[in-house]
Write a protein that holds these residues in place. Structure first.
Motif: not given
Length: 275
Positions: A58-65, A23-31, A51-56
């Motif tokens: 959501e992924m950031l919230v998932a990273l925190r949890k 998840l973190e790797i995908n987050f860094i790629r999208l960022l 759209k990509y920022v909105g997905a970022l």
């Protein structure tokens, strides 16, 4: 049975760790992709970045949890970059170049590179490009031309000569207004410099006065201590002198009483009572 439970729980933990790392790797790629899109000149119909920022988000919230979430410092840096991209999108939606420039002033880019081959954080580069673009738009709006500011002063002069009389007068008035504002800014800067210099001089004078007052107060306190010691010594001497005086007076009174008593006895013996 218990061994199977332990092994299954261990497998679940490993799979959760791998899931979080992916998840973190995908987050860094999208960022990184979002930063790349933000650095390019986009049209009004560009929709991918939002759209990509909105997905970022959501992924950031998932990273925190996530159970194996990154360190708080890394999460703070991720949040900073996502907030920067969100603020950049909100600033681009503003209509006035002045409002865009003001909104960009309050944006805070990331402090560390997103990927390893970046010499400077991409968000910082995007921030500098956006500020330069907003400054150019403000200049174009102020001059009333559609130029991007690449022409020299001679080209502007030629363009003004080719304009009608009213527009040339407006351009001249605009130059006069700009010069007037420039002079006012220089005068204001000079006044602020003089005020800062006067404030510094007044502060130094106040410090000197306070230092002298402290020295005077310290001297007075030392003098008061000396006077107190002298007063204490004199009080002790006076007390001793008073005790000595009282002792001599007591002895004198005893001697006087004794002498009187003896004299009376002798008088009675020498002169008997008359019959």
């Amino acid at each position: 049975m218990s061994g199977r439970a332990v092994s299954s729980s261990c497998c679940d933990g490993v799979s959760a760790s791998n899931m979080a790392s992916r998840l973190e790797i995908n987050f860094i790629r999208l960022l990184s992709r979002c930063e790349s899109i933000a650095s390019e000149k986009r049209g009004e119909t560009e929709w991918r970045l939002e759209k990509y920022v909105g997905a970022l988000e959501e992924m950031l919230v998932a990273l925190r949890k996530s159970p194996s979430k990154p360190t708080p410092e890394v999460l703070t840096e991720y949040t900073r970059k996502v907030d920067f991209l969100k603020g950049l999108l909100e600033a681009e939606k503003l209509s006035s170049p002045t409002e865009k420039a003001l909104a960009n002033q309050f944006l805070a880019p990331g402090r560390t590179p997103t990927i390893a081959n970046e010499r400077m954080p991409a968000t910082k580069t995007v921030h500098m490009q956006t500020k330069a673009r907003c400054t150019g738009e403000m200049r174009d709006e102020l001059l009333g031309t559609g130029l991007s500011g690449k022409g020299t002063s001679e080209t502007d002069l030629r363009n003004r000569r080719g304009l009608p009389l009213d527009e040339r007068q407006s351009a001249a008035e605009l130059d006069a207004v700009l010069q007037h504002h420039h002079n006012l800014q220089e005068k204001l800067a000079e006044d602020m410099l003089n005020l800062a210099r006067n404030l510094k001089n007044n502060t130094m004078a106040a410090q000197n006065i306070i230092r002298q007052d402290n020295q005077t107060l310290s001297h007075s306190m030392r003098q008061a201590d000396l006077n107190f010691e002298k007063l204490k010594t004199e009080s002790e001497r006076l007390e001793q002198h008073t005790k000595k005086s009282v002792n001599w007076l007591l002895w004198l009174m005893l001697i006087l009483v004794s002498f009187t008593f003896i004299s009376m006895i002798l008088f009675i013996r020498i002169f008997p009572r008359l019959r």
